[in-house]
Design a protein around this motif. Structure first.
Motif, mmCIF file in Angstrom:
data_model
loop_
_atom_site.group_PDB
_atom_site.id
_atom_site.type_symbol
_atom_site.label_atom_id
_atom_site.label_comp_id
_atom_site.label_asym_id
_atom_site.label_seq_id
_atom_site.Cartn_x
_atom_site.Cartn_y
_atom_site.Cartn_z
ATOM 1 N N LYS A 135 -35.603 -43.408 30.266
ATOM 2 C CA LYS A 135 -35.617 -44.870 30.143
ATOM 3 C C LYS A 135 -35.872 -45.327 28.707
ATOM 4 O O LYS A 135 -35.334 -46.347 28.266
ATOM 5 C CB LYS A 135 -36.655 -45.479 31.085
ATOM 6 C CG LYS A 135 -38.079 -45.000 30.866
ATOM 7 C CD LYS A 135 -39.024 -45.636 31.872
ATOM 8 C CE LYS A 135 -40.464 -45.168 31.640
ATOM 9 N NZ LYS A 135 -41.397 -45.790 32.599
ATOM 10 N N ASP A 136 -36.682 -44.569 27.975
ATOM 11 C CA ASP A 136 -36.943 -44.941 26.576
ATOM 12 C C ASP A 136 -35.679 -44.795 25.736
ATOM 13 O O ASP A 136 -35.391 -45.630 24.871
ATOM 14 C CB ASP A 136 -38.055 -44.055 25.988
ATOM 15 C CG ASP A 136 -39.401 -44.321 26.647
ATOM 16 O OD1 ASP A 136 -39.586 -45.429 27.176
ATOM 17 O OD2 ASP A 136 -40.254 -43.421 26.637
ATOM 18 N N TYR A 137 -34.930 -43.733 25.993
ATOM 19 C CA TYR A 137 -33.678 -43.504 25.260
ATOM 20 C C TYR A 137 -32.669 -44.603 25.576
ATOM 21 O O TYR A 137 -31.995 -45.127 24.689
ATOM 22 C CB TYR A 137 -33.114 -42.138 25.646
ATOM 23 C CG TYR A 137 -31.859 -41.752 24.917
ATOM 24 C CD1 TYR A 137 -31.908 -41.215 23.636
ATOM 25 C CD2 TYR A 137 -30.615 -41.926 25.510
ATOM 26 C CE1 TYR A 137 -30.755 -40.857 22.960
ATOM 27 C CE2 TYR A 137 -29.455 -41.565 24.845
ATOM 28 C CZ TYR A 137 -29.528 -41.031 23.578
ATOM 29 O OH TYR A 137 -28.381 -40.686 22.913
ATOM 30 N N ALA A 139 -33.381 -47.631 26.690
ATOM 31 C CA ALA A 139 -33.881 -48.873 26.088
ATOM 32 C C ALA A 139 -33.541 -48.933 24.606
ATOM 33 O O ALA A 139 -33.207 -50.005 24.072
ATOM 34 C CB ALA A 139 -35.394 -48.974 26.283
ATOM 35 N N ASN A 140 -33.594 -47.776 23.944
ATOM 36 C CA ASN A 140 -33.241 -47.706 22.528
ATOM 37 C C ASN A 140 -31.774 -48.060 22.317
ATOM 38 O O ASN A 140 -31.413 -48.752 21.357
ATOM 39 C CB ASN A 140 -33.519 -46.297 22.005
ATOM 40 C CG ASN A 140 -33.977 -46.297 20.565
ATOM 41 O OD1 ASN A 140 -34.542 -47.269 20.080
ATOM 42 N ND2 ASN A 140 -33.721 -45.223 19.877
ATOM 43 N N ASN A 143 -31.326 -51.769 22.795
ATOM 44 C CA ASN A 143 -31.805 -52.445 21.577
ATOM 45 C C ASN A 143 -30.768 -52.364 20.466
ATOM 46 O O ASN A 143 -30.570 -53.322 19.708
ATOM 47 C CB ASN A 143 -33.117 -51.813 21.102
ATOM 48 C CG ASN A 143 -34.272 -52.095 22.047
ATOM 49 O OD1 ASN A 143 -34.227 -53.059 22.809
ATOM 50 N ND2 ASN A 143 -35.286 -51.261 22.012
ATOM 51 N N ASN A 175 -30.414 -45.750 16.166
ATOM 52 C CA ASN A 175 -31.268 -46.096 15.044
ATOM 53 C C ASN A 175 -30.522 -46.932 14.010
ATOM 54 O O ASN A 175 -29.307 -47.123 14.108
ATOM 55 C CB ASN A 175 -31.820 -44.822 14.390
ATOM 56 C CG ASN A 175 -30.729 -43.808 14.113
ATOM 57 O OD1 ASN A 175 -29.737 -44.120 13.455
ATOM 58 N ND2 ASN A 175 -30.876 -42.600 14.636
ATOM 59 N N PRO A 189 -35.795 -45.829 14.247
ATOM 60 C CA PRO A 189 -35.370 -46.009 15.644
ATOM 61 C C PRO A 189 -35.271 -47.497 15.996
ATOM 62 O O PRO A 189 -36.064 -48.312 15.518
ATOM 63 C CB PRO A 189 -36.473 -45.319 16.449
ATOM 64 C CG PRO A 189 -37.092 -44.354 15.496
ATOM 65 C CD PRO A 189 -37.007 -45.003 14.141
ATOM 66 N N ASN A 190 -34.305 -47.841 16.831
ATOM 67 C CA ASN A 190 -34.116 -49.246 17.211
ATOM 68 C C ASN A 190 -35.336 -49.831 17.906
ATOM 69 O O ASN A 190 -35.616 -51.022 17.781
ATOM 70 C CB ASN A 190 -32.896 -49.369 18.124
ATOM 71 C CG ASN A 190 -31.605 -49.068 17.392
ATOM 72 O OD1 ASN A 190 -31.496 -49.294 16.185
ATOM 73 N ND2 ASN A 190 -30.622 -48.529 18.095
ATOM 74 N N SER A 191 -36.060 -48.991 18.657
ATOM 75 C CA SER A 191 -37.250 -49.483 19.353
ATOM 76 C C SER A 191 -38.321 -49.930 18.367
ATOM 77 O O SER A 191 -39.086 -50.861 18.645
ATOM 78 C CB SER A 191 -37.811 -48.392 20.276
ATOM 79 O OG SER A 191 -38.087 -47.209 19.534
ATOM 80 N N PHE A 194 -37.812 -53.546 17.107
ATOM 81 C CA PHE A 194 -38.194 -54.605 18.033
ATOM 82 C C PHE A 194 -39.705 -54.760 18.170
ATOM 83 O O PHE A 194 -40.173 -55.697 18.806
ATOM 84 C CB PHE A 194 -37.574 -54.353 19.419
ATOM 85 C CG PHE A 194 -36.159 -54.833 19.532
ATOM 86 C CD1 PHE A 194 -35.860 -56.047 20.119
ATOM 87 C CD2 PHE A 194 -35.119 -54.084 19.020
ATOM 88 C CE1 PHE A 194 -34.565 -56.504 20.202
ATOM 89 C CE2 PHE A 194 -33.810 -54.520 19.102
ATOM 90 C CZ PHE A 194 -33.532 -55.740 19.703
ATOM 91 N N THR A 195 -40.452 -53.838 17.577
ATOM 92 C CA THR A 195 -41.919 -53.942 17.642
ATOM 93 C C THR A 195 -42.546 -54.160 16.266
ATOM 94 O O THR A 195 -43.747 -54.394 16.182
ATOM 95 C CB THR A 195 -42.505 -52.658 18.269
ATOM 96 O OG1 THR A 195 -42.092 -51.512 17.504
ATOM 97 C CG2 THR A 195 -42.038 -52.497 19.703
#
Length: 293
Positions: A135-137, A139-140, A143, A175, A189-191, A194-195
């Protein structure tokens, strides 16, 4: 990777030629499959190959048609927008690649004579399980698509993402690639984007240059004299930065030293000029630290 408008037009023309070639190959394969030549009975593996190819090429042609139609419509509506900085085109290209990969993977089991409907059902169940594990991948990747289809970041922008800063060289589904002042490639990384706090200087059509330094309390100087010497050190570059933008601020006063920050604006981002200005300022700061008049 950034491309010029001429390069993009050449690539677009090449894509159209490749599309015509694929269309002719697909028509030939469909014709042979419908006619079902006698040698298919002797070479069953050949029929499997043409069957898998017809499935993949059919899907690929539909994707290519959609790509050409969307791109033609978009470029007509945005004639003045530089292609090399267009996130929409980048996003469409990424989605096209992902769809082609999916249909290519689906074509492989068809070659082995698997039922497509049963296969898709099985893949859907497996994909649901994989999605939970990755799910993290995923979500990346989502993003990444959001970044591509927005105007917040574009290829060539000068940005600062958290502690990283540089020029945006590429935006992928995973990324964002930056080139920093030392010409190193920084992969973010794209995540993280967003943070983290993102500062995009290119959207303001300026480049803000910042230098932080410290001076010992033992050095006798006033803020006015310090600013005058620093301004004088870059007098040769007055035409390269906005004169009124020069500012010298005290960040913090410590027991043994004072921490300063210099800021100025460059109307046009030029790495060579920026380095020369920084070198001149750092040389003067070293002279001040050593007490050289």
């Amino acid at each position: 990777m950034m491309v010029t408008d001429k390069t993009y037009k050449n690539a677009n023309r090449r894509e159209r030629i490749i599309f015509l070639v694929k269309l002719l190959v697909y028509a030939g394969i469909v014709f042979f499959n419908l006619e079902h030549p006698p040698f298919y009975n002797k070479f069953g593996w050949l029929f499997k190959i043409t069957n898998a190819l017809s499935f993949f090429l059919g899907a690929n042609l539909i994707i290519s048609i959609a790509w050409l139609v969307i791109l033609s419509w978009y470029t007509r509506r945005h004639r003045t927008k530089p292609i090399e900085k267009d996130n929409f085109v980048l996003g469409i290209n990424r989605i096209t690649s992902v769809l082609n990969t999916i249909f290519f993977l689906l074509a492989i089991p068809i070659f082995f004579g698997k039922d497509l409907l049963q296969l898709v059902t099985s893949i859907t169940i497996v994909a649901a399980a994989i999605a939970l594990l990755t799910k993290d991948y995923i979500a990346n990747m989502i993003n990444g698509l959001i970044i591509m289809f927005s105007d917040q970041l574009s290829l060539g922008d000068q940005v600062r993402i958290g502690e990283y800063k540089g020029r945006v060289m590429d935006i992928t589904l995973i990324n964002v690639v930056l080139q920093n002042e030392d010409d190193d490639l920084v992969i973010v990384p794209n995540s993280v984007i967003f943070t983290a706090i993102v500062l995009n200087q290119s959207k303001q059509n300026i480049k803000k240059m910042t230098i932080e330094f410290e001076l010992d309390h033992k050095r006798s100087f006033t803020l006015e004299v310090l600013e005058e010497r620093l301004r004088h050190s870059i007098a040769a570059f007055e035409s390269s930065y906005t004169p009124d933008s020069f500012s010298l601020k005290i960040i913090e006063i410590k027991k043994d030293f004072v921490q300063f920050k210099i800021q100025l604006l460059l109307p046009h981002a030029d790495k060579t000029t920026e380095r020369s200005i920084k070198r001149a300022l750092n040389t003067e700061i070293i002279a001040l630290a050593e007490g050289v008049e």
